[in-house]
Design an enzyme around this catalytic site. Structure first.
Site, PDB file in Angstrom:
ATOM      1  N   THR A  48      17.593 -59.909  72.650  1.00 42.52           N
ATOM      2  CA  THR A  48      18.761 -59.858  73.518  1.00 42.52           C
ATOM      3  C   THR A  48      20.000 -60.399  72.817  1.00 42.52           C
ATOM      4  O   THR A  48      21.124 -59.991  73.114  1.00 42.52           O
ATOM      5  CB  THR A  48      18.494 -60.664  74.809  1.00 42.52           C
ATOM      6  N   TYR A 138       6.017 -64.186  68.703  1.00 44.23           N
ATOM      7  CA  TYR A 138       6.798 -63.287  69.547  1.00 44.23           C
ATOM      8  C   TYR A 138       6.210 -61.890  69.472  1.00 44.23           C
ATOM      9  O   TYR A 138       6.307 -61.224  68.430  1.00 44.23           O
ATOM     10  CB  TYR A 138       8.248 -63.303  69.058  1.00 44.23           C
ATOM     11  N   LYS A 166       5.423 -65.779  73.097  1.00 50.56           N
ATOM     12  CA  LYS A 166       6.138 -65.003  74.107  1.00 50.56           C
ATOM     13  C   LYS A 166       5.601 -63.583  74.057  1.00 50.56           C
ATOM     14  O   LYS A 166       5.567 -62.958  72.989  1.00 50.56           O
ATOM     15  CB  LYS A 166       7.647 -64.995  73.820  1.00 50.56           C
TER      16      LYS A 166
END
Length: 297
Positions: A48, A138, A166
């Site tokens: 993001t 991740y 994550k």
């Protein structure tokens, strides 16, 4: 040591519209707004945050600018995944030098077809061995075209410098598999539409892009759940789930920044080769925000 839980917000990186340079004033303004809304910490330099589009000097500066406004009791996480083990380690060291608390490390993706699972295990192990600060793995197959396996997590489960992961696969079965494989790890879901479900499954929290423009609502899911008000947590989750699906997942970073613009936060332009949303898409974003009661009708 205490480990992060709750909502960590993956900040966008604001750019000056005229020069294209990172805009530190806007960055800090957004960070303060998110922290004031009750988030447990911030993530910078991830998907993001247009992390792959930042150069290494910008990356270090952004972490330092945020460290100035993130209190010690809230977490600052830096996206440090790079295409080589060497470059990933350099990013981890740069993050530590700027006083980030943890690094979020994606798998390298360019040579994905030539990097077997054991090579990935060795990559992450070398990173964890040498990183000055703890590591979160991740899983973001949408962008890396690599899905971290349960076996890979299990192979790293005993490494004291790997704190968790994550999972941005968007698949609750995958998240459940991670939970079973490494029950002692701190696991975050990467989807704002699955925050409530992940908490029900024993997850630590969420790293959710929807919170860039709906922070108070996303925070409320976690707080209501912790207070035992599952009905309230579920109701808020239903309101913001379409925002994740249509804006974050559907439009990507340009959608997140457009939504921030719509609610009065400093979204601004994306960095090429990404393209800003057009007027038609921005009207759709505004309507979604109104339906979710983030914007007034």
């Amino acid at each position: 040591m205490t480990r992060p839980t709750g909502l960590l917000v993956p900040l966008t990186t604001p750019f000056d519209r005229a020069s294209g340079e990172v805009a530190p004033v806007d960055l800090r303004e957004h960070a303060r707004a998110i922290l004031t809304a009750g988030a447990d910490g911030l993530v910078i330099g991830g998907s993001t945050g247009e992390g792959p589009l930042l150069d290494e000097e910008e990356y270090a500066h952004v972490i330092g600018w945020l460290r100035d406004v993130v209190p010690a009791e809230q977490w600052l996480v830096a996206g440090a995944g790079r295409e080589s083990t060497r470059a990933t380690l350099a990013a981890c060291r740069a993050a530590a030098d700027q006083e980030a608390d943890l690094v979020l490390v994606r798998p390298p993706g360019y040579y994905a077809s030539s990097v077997p699972n054991q090579a990935l295990v060795e990559h992450f192990r070398r990173v964890a061995d040498a990183s000055p600060i703890p590591v979160l793995l991740y899983n973001i197959p949408k962008y890396t075209h690599v899905c971290l396996s349960e076996g890979l997590l299990g192979a790293l489960s005993d490494h004291e410098n790997v704190w968790g992961a994550k999972d941005s696969s968007g698949d609750l079965k995958n998240f459940a598999g991670y939970r079973d494989a490494v029950p002692e790890w701190t696991l975050f879901v990467g989807s704002g539409a699955l925050y409530y479900a992940a908490l029900e499954m024993g997850g630590a929290g969420a790293i959710a892009g929807v919170a860039c423009f709906a922070a108070a609502e996303t925070v409320e899911i976690g707080h209501a759940f912790a207070a035992g008000d599952r009905e309230r947590a579920g109701a808020v989750q239903e309101r913001i789930a379409p925002l994740h699906k249509e804006i974050v997942a559907g439009f990507g970073v340009p959608g997140v920044k457009a939504a921030m613009d719509a609610v009065g936060l400093p979204g601004g332009p994306v960095r090429p080769p990404l393209l800003d949303l057009g007027d038609r898409e921005r009207r759709k974003v505004a309507q979604l925000l109104k339906t979710a009661r983030i914007l007034p009708h």
